[in-house]
Design a protein around this motif. Structure first.
Motif, PDB file in Angstrom:
ATOM      1  N   LYS A  81       0.859  -1.177   0.000  1.00  0.00           N
ATOM      2  CA  LYS A  81       0.000   0.000   0.000  1.00  0.00           C
ATOM      3  C   LYS A  81       0.894   1.225   0.000  1.00  0.00           C
ATOM      4  N   GLU A  85      -2.635   5.333   1.312  1.00  0.00           N
ATOM      5  CA  GLU A  85      -3.616   4.246   1.429  1.00  0.00           C
ATOM      6  C   GLU A  85      -3.585   3.628   2.824  1.00  0.00           C
ATOM      7  N   GLN A  88      -5.060   6.052   5.388  1.00  0.00           N
ATOM      8  CA  GLN A  88      -6.516   6.110   5.269  1.00  0.00           C
ATOM      9  C   GLN A  88      -7.165   4.868   5.895  1.00  0.00           C
ATOM     10  N   LYS A  89      -6.618   3.692   5.596  1.00  0.00           N
ATOM     11  CA  LYS A  89      -7.170   2.442   6.135  1.00  0.00           C
ATOM     12  C   LYS A  89      -7.058   2.426   7.658  1.00  0.00           C
TER      13      LYS A  89
END
Length: 104
Positions: A81, A85, A88-89
């Protein structure tokens, strides 16, 4: 020349704190060869340091998809990632991104 005379050990020190944040770790104690000090090449028979196993605090139960390391839960991404990303996750799941020191 004079014959070697062995010395004697001091009292054992207190045990160090358990070197484990969670799970199993070790602690140590030591003593000095100075009660009295050996003479003419003598020694103190026995060990100057001993260690034993100890138990730290209970390791956290991590949610599925997370791994425990040093008492904290980390997201275990199986696919690569980008930083954005991953951030954000993690934010969506109430966490923060932790990057290894050798990665920028």
């Amino acid at each position: 020349p004079p014959c070697p005379v062995n010395g004697g050990w001091s009292e054992w020190s207190s045990w160090t704190s358990c070197q484990a944040i969670c799970g199993v770790g070790t602690q140590q104690r030591n003593r000095s060869c100075d009660n009295p000090a050996p003479l003419h090449g003598g020694t103190c028979p026995g060990a100057a340091k001993v260690s034993r196993r100890c138990t730290g605090t209970q390791c956290p139960e991590c949610a599925t998809g997370y791994v425990s390391f040093n008492g904290l839960c980390y997201k275990d991404f199986t696919a690569k990632k980008t930083y954005a990303e991953a951030r954000q996750k993690c934010a969506a799941e109430g966490g923060l991104v932790a990057m290894p020191k050798n990665n920028a």
